[in-house]
Design an enzyme around this catalytic site. Structure first.
Site, PDB file in Angstrom:
ATOM      1  N   CYS A 262       0.824  -1.217   0.000  1.00 35.26           N
ATOM      2  CA  CYS A 262       0.000   0.000   0.000  1.00 35.26           C
ATOM      3  C   CYS A 262       0.858   1.266   0.000  1.00 35.26           C
ATOM      4  O   CYS A 262       0.853   2.012  -0.970  1.00 35.26           O
ATOM      5  CB  CYS A 262      -0.929   0.017   1.212  1.00 35.26           C
ATOM      6  SG  CYS A 262      -2.181  -1.271   1.140  1.00 35.26           S
TER       7      CYS A 262
HETATM    8  N1  LIG Z   1      -3.220  -6.446   1.253  1.00 36.68           N
HETATM    9  C1  LIG Z   1      -3.633  -5.356   1.842  1.00 36.68           C
HETATM   10  O1  LIG Z   1      -3.356  -5.136   3.025  1.00 36.68           O
HETATM   11  C2  LIG Z   1      -4.482  -4.334   1.100  1.00 36.68           C
HETATM   12  C3  LIG Z   1      -5.129  -3.365   1.848  1.00 36.68           C
HETATM   13  C4  LIG Z   1      -5.952  -2.441   1.205  1.00 36.68           C
HETATM   14  C5  LIG Z   1      -6.087  -2.517  -0.185  1.00 36.68           C
HETATM   15  N2  LIG Z   1      -5.419  -3.475  -0.905  1.00 36.68           N
HETATM   16  C6  LIG Z   1      -5.646  -3.521  -2.352  1.00 36.68           C
HETATM   17  O2  LIG Z   1      -6.486  -4.631  -2.651  1.00 36.68           O
HETATM   18  C7  LIG Z   1      -6.150  -5.159  -3.944  1.00 36.68           C
HETATM   19  C8  LIG Z   1      -5.816  -6.638  -3.816  1.00 36.68           C
HETATM   20  O3  LIG Z   1      -4.653  -6.771  -3.007  1.00 36.68           O
HETATM   21  P1  LIG Z   1      -4.252  -8.127  -2.304  1.00 36.68           P
HETATM   22  O4  LIG Z   1      -3.216  -7.757  -1.288  1.00 36.68           O
HETATM   23  O5  LIG Z   1      -5.458  -8.887  -1.880  1.00 36.68           O
HETATM   24  O6  LIG Z   1      -3.557  -8.895  -3.530  1.00 36.68           O
HETATM   25  P2  LIG Z   1      -3.063 -10.419  -3.564  1.00 36.68           P
HETATM   26  O7  LIG Z   1      -1.942 -10.446  -4.505  1.00 36.68           O
HETATM   27  O8  LIG Z   1      -2.904 -10.930  -2.167  1.00 36.68           O
HETATM   28  O9  LIG Z   1      -4.283 -11.223  -4.181  1.00 36.68           O
HETATM   29  C9  LIG Z   1      -4.814 -10.955  -5.422  1.00 36.68           C
HETATM   30  C10 LIG Z   1      -5.386 -12.248  -5.991  1.00 36.68           C
HETATM   31  O10 LIG Z   1      -6.001 -11.901  -7.236  1.00 36.68           O
HETATM   32  C11 LIG Z   1      -5.755 -12.950  -8.145  1.00 36.68           C
HETATM   33  N3  LIG Z   1      -5.929 -12.451  -9.504  1.00 36.68           N
HETATM   34  C12 LIG Z   1      -5.057 -11.752 -10.262  1.00 36.68           C
HETATM   35  N4  LIG Z   1      -5.615 -11.464 -11.454  1.00 36.68           N
HETATM   36  C13 LIG Z   1      -6.847 -11.994 -11.447  1.00 36.68           C
HETATM   37  C14 LIG Z   1      -7.909 -12.038 -12.393  1.00 36.68           C
HETATM   38  N5  LIG Z   1      -7.793 -11.460 -13.590  1.00 36.68           N
HETATM   39  N6  LIG Z   1      -9.035 -12.691 -12.055  1.00 36.68           N
HETATM   40  C15 LIG Z   1      -9.150 -13.289 -10.846  1.00 36.68           C
HETATM   41  N7  LIG Z   1      -8.195 -13.282  -9.916  1.00 36.68           N
HETATM   42  C16 LIG Z   1      -7.058 -12.635 -10.208  1.00 36.68           C
HETATM   43  C17 LIG Z   1      -4.363 -13.446  -7.822  1.00 36.68           C
HETATM   44  O11 LIG Z   1      -4.163 -14.774  -8.258  1.00 36.68           O
HETATM   45  C18 LIG Z   1      -4.345 -13.313  -6.287  1.00 36.68           C
HETATM   46  O12 LIG Z   1      -4.725 -14.528  -5.666  1.00 36.68           O
HETATM   47  C19 LIG Z   1      -4.993  -4.295  -4.449  1.00 36.68           C
HETATM   48  O13 LIG Z   1      -5.521  -3.257  -5.221  1.00 36.68           O
HETATM   49  C20 LIG Z   1      -4.395  -3.736  -3.180  1.00 36.68           C
HETATM   50  O14 LIG Z   1      -3.739  -2.516  -3.412  1.00 36.68           O
HETATM   51  C21 LIG Z   1      -4.629  -4.400  -0.278  1.00 36.68           C
END
Ligand SMILES: NC(=O)c1ccc[n+]([C@@H]2O[C@H](COP(=O)([O-])OP(=O)(O)OC[C@H]3O[C@@H](n4cnc5c(N)ncnc54)[C@H](O)[C@@H]3O)[C@@H](O)[C@H]2O)c1
Length: 420
Positions: A262
């Site tokens: 983030c």
């Molecule tokens: N991790 C955090 O603490 C956090 C907090 C707030 C916001 N975010 C935001 O949330 C979003 C997701 O982050 P995350 O940490 O969960 O990511 P992550 O990498 O942990 O998980 C994302 C998942 O999406 C899947 N994926 C990728 N492309 C795909 C598609 N086309 N169709 C279906 N699945 C697909 C991947 O295989 C993966 O399992 C990002 O925008 C991130 O900035 C994350």
């Protein structure tokens, strides 16, 4: 209790806890992901994120949750939530590849009456300008008339126990009232405080303001830490004093640099869009970036100074790094500042050792390192010990006493440790 169906696209750090909350609230949950091995592991009851245990996944499976790679599940869903990654691409610009691909997949399978919500962090205008046209083109449906569309940013703080999905207020802004209400109806079934917003762009920007605020304030104390050191002022005592003010001040502490997915990434989305649309820089973000990015090298410089005081060169000295994840008490290594700290020290000839209770093998760009088998022995043997993350399992008082020299970048270890 509801008997409605939700598809959560992306089963990572954000999507999986959301799936758990929805399943517990009685939603039938499909966890749609493109990673086959992840889907198999989840359906076998194995978790891959810090905040959920295997037992949590097994409970979800018992509640009807299934992970899948089959996008057909979108068609029988009342709600679809997109939680896919939004990293930086070449040259530091936003990479919306996963948002676009998943929007296409959802659009190909979308049916009338569904509420589609984007949760991925992104720049203002993405839901309206990118997700909406892809959904409409792929489905042949019209947003607002045939389906609802909203943006609702995730605020999860991995490893945090006092605030989780349920008691953290959640913003939700729809393209129209019906869309906002569709999002409120979904999240309101398991979140205490849904916060309706007037629009999608405002909800998108609010998330970026939150993360930019952290980025800038961390940079502020990091810059102060550097000059306080030169002025022989104890920055940690300065912060302790300022933090007693009950209003108008919020405590941030210095460290070896910012990590995670983030803080080092999201503000770039905002500065990119400001420059892209308006042609001028978002100066606070750029300055914060410059200062926070300088911290790993500053830590390496401080290690060099400490070794010098003990008549040792960096070249050939054994440096033990404690805690290589991006924050304390979690296993996530993404964007961890430990990596540039280690590389800067290796470049100067240091022999890098590490210990982290949550990381067994640490892959650096210049080759992997195996965790020291005995923390106690490694601390005693190292020429200098550097605390990068003060994991709660570390007895820092004892470790500081055992170390020849300890540099504590977190202000958590007592003397004789030297603070950043
Ligand atoms: N991790 C955090 O603490 C956090 C907090 C707030 C916001 N975010 C935001 O949330 C979003 C997701 O982050 P995350 O940490 O969960 O990511 P992550 O990498 O942990 O998980 C994302 C998942 O999406 C899947 N994926 C990728 N492309 C795909 C598609 N086309 N169709 C279906 N699945 C697909 C991947 O295989 C993966 O399992 C990002 O925008 C991130 O900035 C994350």
């Amino acid at each position: 209790m509801t008997s409605k169906t939700v598809t959560i696209v992306g089963q990572g750090y954000v999507g999986l806890p959301l799936a758990q909350a929805a399943a517990r609230a009685g939603w039938r949950v499909h966890g749609l992901d493109v990673t086959e091995s992840l889907v198999e592991a989840l359906n076998d009851g194995t978790s891959h994120v810090d905040d959920l245990s295997d037992a949590d996944i097994q409970e979800m499976l018992g509640l009807g949750y299934r992970a899948t790679t089959d996008p057909a599940v979108v068609a029988d869903s009342d709600v679809v939530v997109i939680c896919v990654p939004t990293p930086l691409g070449d040259g530091g610009s936003p990479d919306l590849g996963a948002v676009k691909a998943s929007s296409r997949t959802v659009g190909d399978n979308l049916t009338e009456g569904t509420t589609v919500i984007l949760e991925s962090t992104t720049y203002p205008g993405t839901t309206d300008g990118i997700v909406k046209p892809i959904l409409e083109m792929a489905s042949g449906l019209t947003a607002g008339d045939d389906f609802q569309l909203a943006y609702s940013p995730e605020r999860v703080d991995p490893g945090r126990t006092d605030y989780g999905i349920k008691n953290t207020p959640k913003l939700m802004g729809g393209m129209d009232d019906a869309s906002t209400q569709g999002a409120v109806a979904f999240y309101g079934s398991f979140i205490d405080h849904p916060v309706p917003m007037d629009g999608m762009r405002e909800a998108e920007t609010a998330k970026l303001l939150e993360n930019t605020f952290r980025h800038v304030n961390i940079a502020l104390v990091n810059e102060m830490a550097k000059f306080c050191k030169e002025l022989n002022i104890d920055i940690w005592e300065v912060i302790r004093g300022a933090a007693t003010k009950p209003f108008g001040f919020m405590k941030f502490t210095p460290g070896p640099g910012v990590g995670g997915h983030c803080i080092p990434i999201d503000p770039n989305y905002l500065s990119y869009e400001v420059r892209n649309q308006l042609g001028y820089p978002f100066r606070f973000v750029e300055l914060a970036q410059e200062i926070n990015n300088s911290m790993p090298r500053y830590v390496a410089d401080r290690v060099g100074e400490l070794l010098n005081e003990h008549r040792k060169p960096v070249n050939g000295s054994e440096v033990l790094l404690l805690g290589v994840t991006y924050k304390a008490n979690i296993a996530d290594q993404r964007e961890s500042p430990a990596m540039p700290v280690a590389e800067a020290l290796r470049d100067r000839g240091a022999v890098i050792r590490f210990h982290d209770p949550m990381v067994e093998n640490w892959n650096l760009e210049s080759g992997s390192v195996t965790r020291e088998a005995s923390l106690e022995e490694a601390v005693k043997a190292a020429d200098v010990v550097v605390v990068l993350q003060a994991h709660e399992t570390y007895d820092l008082e004892k470790l500081a006493a055992d170390a020849k020299v300890m540099l504590d970048t977190r202000g958590a270890a007592p003397k004789p440790a030297v603070r950043l």
